[in-house]
Write a protein that holds these residues in place. Sequence first.
Motif, short mmCIF file in Angstrom:
data_model
loop_
_atom_site.label_atom_id
_atom_site.label_comp_id
_atom_site.label_asym_id
_atom_site.label_seq_id
_atom_site.Cartn_x
_atom_site.Cartn_y
_atom_site.Cartn_z
N HIS A 1 0.82 -1.22 0.00
CA HIS A 1 0.00 0.00 0.00
C HIS A 1 0.86 1.27 0.00
N ASP A 2 2.01 1.17 -0.64
CA ASP A 2 2.88 2.34 -0.69
C ASP A 2 3.36 2.64 -2.12
N GLY A 3 2.69 2.08 -3.09
CA GLY A 3 3.01 2.37 -4.48
C GLY A 3 4.16 1.55 -5.05
N THR A 4 4.64 0.55 -4.31
CA THR A 4 5.82 -0.20 -4.77
C THR A 4 5.48 -1.58 -5.33
N ALA B 1 -10.66 3.66 -5.85
CA ALA B 1 -10.01 3.61 -4.54
C ALA B 1 -10.38 2.34 -3.79
N GLY B 2 -11.62 1.86 -3.99
CA GLY B 2 -12.08 0.68 -3.27
C GLY B 2 -13.31 0.99 -2.44
N ASN B 3 -13.98 -0.06 -1.99
CA ASN B 3 -15.24 0.09 -1.23
C ASN B 3 -15.11 -0.49 0.18
N GLU B 4 -13.92 -0.44 0.74
CA GLU B 4 -13.67 -1.19 1.97
C GLU B 4 -13.60 -0.33 3.24
N ARG B 5 -14.11 0.89 3.16
CA ARG B 5 -13.94 1.78 4.31
C ARG B 5 -14.42 1.14 5.61
N THR C 1 -10.53 3.19 9.41
CA THR C 1 -11.16 3.44 8.11
C THR C 1 -10.19 4.16 7.19
N ALA C 2 -9.22 4.87 7.78
CA ALA C 2 -8.16 5.47 6.97
C ALA C 2 -7.29 4.35 6.39
N ARG C 3 -6.59 4.65 5.33
CA ARG C 3 -5.67 3.70 4.67
C ARG C 3 -6.39 2.45 4.17
N THR C 4 -7.65 2.60 3.85
CA THR C 4 -8.38 1.48 3.24
C THR C 4 -8.36 1.55 1.72
N ILE C 5 -7.71 2.55 1.16
CA ILE C 5 -7.54 2.60 -0.29
C ILE C 5 -6.71 1.39 -0.71
N GLY C 6 -7.15 0.74 -1.81
CA GLY C 6 -6.52 -0.51 -2.21
C GLY C 6 -5.49 -0.34 -3.30
N LEU C 7 -4.87 -1.46 -3.66
CA LEU C 7 -3.97 -1.52 -4.79
C LEU C 7 -4.82 -1.75 -6.05
#
Lengths: 615, 65
Positions: free
Chosen positions: A285-288, A309-313, A456-462
């Motif tokens: 989850h850091d772009g790598t 972004a995703g639906n996992e909040r 709920t933060a950092r729930t944006i996915g790859l």
Amino acid sequence: MGLASRTVLSEPVTRVGSVKKASFKLIEKASVSLVSLIRRKARKLRPSTAARTVGFVGATTDTVHKDDLVDLLIEAKNAKLLEKAVREPGEGEQVDRLAAGYFSARLRVETAEQVLKIAAVERVQTKKRSQPTLREATTDIGLRTAPTGPRQVTETGKDVLIGVVDSGFDLSHPMFRDSTGALRVVGLLDQQAGNKEYTTADLDVGWAPGGARPGKDAQGHGTHVATIAGGSAFQGLEGVAPNAKFLLVKTDFLNTDKAVTWVFGKAGNKPCVVNLSLGHHYGAHDGTDAEERLHEQLVGPGKIVVIAAGNERTDNIHIGGNFTVNQSQTVILDVLRQRDGSAPAATVTLWFDQQDDFDVSLITPSGQDLSVPALGNSDQYSSSLVDIELSRKTYAWSNSVQVQINLGYTTSNVPNQMLNGWRIKLACQSAAVGRIDGWVQNSGYAEFRDHPLVETARTIGLAATGRGCIAVASHVSKNTWTADLGAESNSDVMVGRTSPFSSQGPTRDGRSKPEISAPGQFLTAALADGSELAGWDERADTNGRVLTIEGTSMATPIVTGVVALMLQKKKTLKPDQIRDILKASARHDAHTGPAAWNPAYGHGKIDVAGALAAV
Amino acid sequence: VPVPVIVEPRPGHTDEEVVTRLKAQSAREVSVLSPGFISAELPPSQFESMEAIAVIQPKVRKQTR
């Protein structure tokens, strides 16, 4: 890498729990006579200008007359038979060929009844007077000032390619065809059929009546997504970039790297934006991640990637927090049964800086404490019901340590007490940075019970966390729609606010993603005929061939369409330039607040007119 | 059973070298997506033999959003 294999678990089997997550409703539809539908529809109408121009003409009372005119879309194998049936059209009657097998007709009800009796006619549907459309979305983004008003920008996506990598596509839908009836798809790759490629000519043949329907959309997701971005005008619906051309990939959901590469390869020197309404959570989850870095390499002037972004909040798939030395926390993980009846399986990855050290242990539902081994090692355990793998390794791309917990059940017949109550204990031994983050690999496999570490933060996915893409969040632009069950609404959401499911940023390394928010709830676009989603009566309008669903999947093609308009204006725009323009032109309101960026909306709500003015 | 992977040559190793090695390891569907990124299907038992010259990442199944 060391490997120790031990058998340590023997759990009793007592009872089988109920399915935890409901599957889509698939209800056998009652057979409804089209004539009765036509008559019922006509009875609802009152004489009006709108009715005379786009709906029924002449329905002046509550009773429908055989001479009333009705607007229809007809699919027929044999054009000659259809033409024969209306060889002597009555006053006001007209039949126009849209494409092979597709006809637009204005017929008297009596004539329509005759047409229905022709064996070669496969399908007849009434055209809609109302506009259950993208309209609220298009006003929300500034494409129109009023739902039925004209577009506020001159760009339509002409000479731009939109790539869509998704579940498949119903190319029989008029939204994939231009005003002459010609297919707007310049190529299709079917990864589920041995990577077979189709040209426009192939698709014309394949989607003619009786054809093999290459790239068919059994799920319904891809058809909806593609037509939001670039669908042609259809019963009041219109995609954001209705003159763009499509490059479509029916994906196998694994080789999305090859899909994006294929699209850009086919696009050549033409401007192209690829839509990925897909994602996962297996990664740093850091772009790598390799696919994220591949995207960075593939994008450039006139080559853009837009990702949901995703639906996992609120799915409780993420834990994260800062620790001091000797601090420890234990979180509980429940594994979920699979909707398709397959054996449950869950993977949790935990990530922390290489300067730090965390002891991690997995405590089984029966209380057995299994420590994650030292760096570079992997341990495996098994019982009659579940195989467990615990590993710890360095992740060189971002100087991180990756701890992985794999739970693989050997059967779907697992008692609840073996699915629920896994505990993960985190104990900080060294803390230069002191932060640890963990994710279940995707929604629907397992979830953490409520705990202070569940974020709920950092729930944006790859791959939305990648540096090369534009990541898209969702907000609500309407909460009413029309479906087979009639008028529907959802009072649980508030128009204007962020969608409650929309995954939030930032990335694990603190970058501001998602970049932008777009309407994703509830969006009406094309319905794939015969798809899984077509069986969802509360959302599908099967007669009108439209579907209303929500997700960052739906917000993403809005942005994809806007990017297509921007590329029409300037073909060589680079990803950073697009990002900067979207950021600078983003709309802020009472819901987003004034902050330059926030985890739910990114830099704000997309504003198409503002973005185009800045190009 | 071969699994889909993205293979990235380590510093000092070329795409061509890695492609040649992959094919020697019975990899299937080998293609260079972009310089430094090779797509292939490779049995997990062969991962270790590639580790010296390349980083291997199994592809992950995505979900619709």
